[in-house]
Design an enzyme around this catalytic site. Structure first.
Site, PDB file in Angstrom:
ATOM      1  CG  HIS A 228      40.223  10.730  52.186  1.00 17.50           C
ATOM      2  ND1 HIS A 228      40.948  11.821  52.865  1.00 17.50           N
ATOM      3  CD2 HIS A 228      41.507  10.275  51.453  1.00 17.50           C
ATOM      4  CE1 HIS A 228      42.357  11.753  52.802  1.00 17.50           C
ATOM      5  NE2 HIS A 228      42.694  10.942  52.095  1.00 17.50           N
ATOM      6  CD  GLU A 229      41.517   6.528  50.072  1.00 15.46           C
ATOM      7  OE1 GLU A 229      42.177   7.034  49.095  1.00 15.46           O
ATOM      8  OE2 GLU A 229      42.332   6.859  51.375  1.00 15.46           O
TER       9      GLU A 229
ATOM     10  CG  HIS B 298      43.099  10.422  46.966  1.00 17.98           C
ATOM     11  ND1 HIS B 298      43.885  11.456  46.882  1.00 17.98           N
ATOM     12  CD2 HIS B 298      43.129   9.911  48.224  1.00 17.98           C
ATOM     13  CE1 HIS B 298      44.555  11.886  47.982  1.00 17.98           C
ATOM     14  NE2 HIS B 298      44.241  10.854  49.147  1.00 17.98           N
TER      15      HIS B 298
ATOM     16  CG  HIS C 273      43.170  15.158  42.151  1.00 13.69           C
ATOM     17  ND1 HIS C 273      44.040  15.587  43.006  1.00 13.69           N
ATOM     18  CD2 HIS C 273      43.585  16.095  40.948  1.00 13.69           C
ATOM     19  CE1 HIS C 273      44.869  16.561  42.721  1.00 13.69           C
ATOM     20  NE2 HIS C 273      44.677  16.897  41.510  1.00 13.69           N
TER      21      HIS C 273
END
Length: 605
Positions: A392-393, A396, A399
């Site tokens: 998940h992180e 980020h 991105h």
């Protein structure tokens, strides 16, 4: 280094290999102080532009360049202080540094506040001539037009300066909450069946709720919330102060509500927020169906709130070290191509990540997108949840990395509405990878259980948080006092609505609002649910269509804020103004429920 021991190390004892490379921002605190001095020099140049932005293209361009330089310095100054503070909130040096950084940020905002009213005052034809006269201004076109879009909510230079000066006061509630939640929080330990003490902290609470031992789950739940309840009135006052400051700024900027003020900043229609809540309400039966299945599979007469996180197939749980988690995540994102994997590997190998919990470290996890490279905070435990948190992180982080590399400074920072898409898409790809590579029915059931929990905690629970946040803001705007009793009563009602009759809504859960930091982020939480829905759609398209979908997705990740968020997502194949992505995600949840029930029945036979 193992994360699975009961001793929480002090920050000075942490293995540097598992801490982030803070020196990549500044090599020392002294270098930070030098940057502060440089910033003060730069801010001294601002006065030379005040009152002149409409005079010529040269003046406007010069100011834009100066503002970019100031913002770059601010990002590093504030970011360094924030990162140092977050890994040890008990350290008085970094408490002071964080306070100083916040003051500097507010001071700079005040000095720059004149620019928006001046840019608004430039006639349209004059501004277009400026763009023609100065080609360098083109990279600032979008950000300048965004200011002009907000015309009716931008005040006079003097009023803007006053609002900017109030920024430090506005951050007070979040700072107080952080101190209560991270630095001052202390919970009684949980005693295991052998008489050993299990440390109860913000970081270990989740793991204890996943324990197969129901007594451990219950005791952790009770110890945690009974401790929080002792400060319920203070917690309510802090949350009320947060809502009051949102009301102040919304009213000052002539918005009809705090929600409209928050969403307009990122150009997201309020209808998207309310569409999410309505669509989830229309499909609440799926969550009630899940609760009935959970109650049956756990074999309990009563399903309590502390029973919601433990796996329904507990004996399939496995220990996953951090090194193993990195490898699995790398394998899972191979569908996104070698270039994507190379960025992920760079992050793994060059200390973008602060891995393990230590005394005073901020709870939870996040990614901060610095231009030098992202910084990812974890509190890793050797379990499946932490493996998904890593995916998940780093979603980020990549991105941020791609947007910073592909967009000019004014367009590099993506808005929060799309922030949770990349992270959750990584989680969906990880889940599909794990399901594809297991033939063991019990392991598959365990993974589906975990996937169901992602739907419950992200799509349903975060929507419940969003509804709570909407209702407490609406209540305050209607003159209703935001007291502890009011907050507990509303929170209890929402839990009963979402979880249904098969769950005992223990009164302790009425205090959960007092431990959620996102209620201090200004209508942030709904984006977890919308982002999850968009990510499910994107991941399915990537897996089915391959390269064309990947190209669209990478273009989306590289887009920063070059377009409004709804348009960016449409370019990747998802329309968030429609209920369809949410409905499709909830239908997938229902299908997984049926497969879970079938798998468990076959294992029993």
């Amino acid at each position: 280094m193992s994360s699975e021991n009961n001793q929480i190390l002090k920050r000075a004892e942490a293995d540097p290999a598992y801490t982030w490379a803070i020196e990549d921002i500044f090599p020392s605190d002294e270098a930070w102080e030098a940057a502060v001095e440089k910033l003060q020099e730069k801010t001294g140049e601002i006065a030379g532009y005040q009152g002149t932005l409409g005079d010529s293209a040269k003046q406007l361009y010069g100011y834009c360049l100066l503002e970019t330089q100031i913002n770059d310095l601010l990002e590093n100054i504030y970011g360094y202080a924030n990162r140092q503070y977050d890994v040890d909130t008990t350290n008085s040096t970094y408490q002071a540094m964080m306070a100083k950084a916040t003051s500097i940020y507010v001071e700079c905002s005040g000095k720059l506040a004149f620019s928006s009213p001046e840019i608004l005052a430039i006639p349209d034809e004059t501004l277009e001539q400026f763009f023609a006269d100065e080609p360098g201004l083109s990279i600032y076109r979008r950000s300048i037009m965004e200011i002009r879009r907000m015309k009716e909510h931008i005040l006079s230079p003097a009023e803007e300066k006053l609002l900017a000066a109030a920024g430090e006061l506005a951050g007070g509630p979040e700072t107080i909450f952080s101190m209560m939640d991270n630095a001052d929080a202390s919970f009684p330990p949980v005693i295991d069946p052998d008489g050993h003490e299990l440390s109860l902290t913000n970081g270990t609470f989740g793991s204890l709720l996943e324990s197969p031992d129901r007594n451990i789950r219950r005791d952790a739940f009770m110890n945690f919330y009974h401790t929080i309840q002792k400060h319920q009135n203070t917690s309510a006052a802090v949350l009320a102060a947060q809502i009051n400051q949102l009301k102040f700024f919304a009213q000052a900027r002539k918005y009809p509500s705090t929600m409209e003020a928050a969403l307009n900043v990122t150009n997201v229609p309020v209808s998207v927020y309310k569409n999410l809540i309505q669509t989830v309400h229309d499909n609440m039966g799926f969550l009630h169906k899940y609760m009935a299945l959970r109650k049956k599979l756990l074999g309990v007469n009563e399903l309590h709130m502390y029973d919601l996180y433990t796996p329904m197939v507990p004996d399939a749980d496995v220990k996953i070290t951090y090194e193993e988690a990195k490898k699995t995540v790398m394998d899972a994102v191979h569908v996104l191509g070698a270039d994507y994997q190379a960025i992920l590997e760079e992050g793994f190998n060059n200390r973008w990540i602060d891995v393990y919990e230590n005394v005073g470290k901020r709870s939870g996890a996040y990614s901060a997108g610095h231009k030098v490279h992202p910084f990812v905070l974890l509190n890793h435990k050797d379990n499946l949840n932490s493996e998904f948190t890593l995916a998940h992180e780093m979603g980020h982080a990549i991105h941020s990395w791609l947007s910073n590399k592909n967009q000019p400074a004014p367009d590099a920072e993506y808005v929060i509405f799309v922030a949770e898409v990349a992270s959750t898409c990584n989680e969906a790809l990880l889940m599909q990878h794990l399901l594809k590579n297991t033939t063991d029915r019990r392991v598959r059931a365990y993974l589906i259980n975990y996937f169901l929990e992602q739907f419950r905690t992200t799509l349903y629970r975060q929507t419940m948080f969003a509804e709570f946040e909407m209702k407490i803001n609406e209540a305050s705007e209607q003159g209703i006092g935001i007291t502890s009793d009011f907050l507990k009563g509303l929170y209890h009602q929402l839990n009963a609505l979402y979880y249904g009759s098969d769950v005992v809504i223990d009164e302790e859960i009425d205090m959960e609002w007092a431990r959620i930091p996102h209620f201090y982020y200004n209508f942030y939480v709904f984006q977890y649910a919308t982002g999850f829905s968009a990510a499910m759609a994107l991941s399915q398209r990537i897996l089915k269509e391959g390269e064309p979908a990947v190209k669209d997705y990478i273009r989306f990740l590289s887009g920063g804020c070059s377009k409004d968020p709804i348009s960016l997502l449409r370019g990747a194949g998802v329309d968030m103004e429609s209920p369809k992505p949410i409905e499709d995600a909830l239908n997938m949840f229902n299908e997984l429920l049926d497969e879970m029930a079938s798998l468990c029945q076959s294992m029993d036979n």
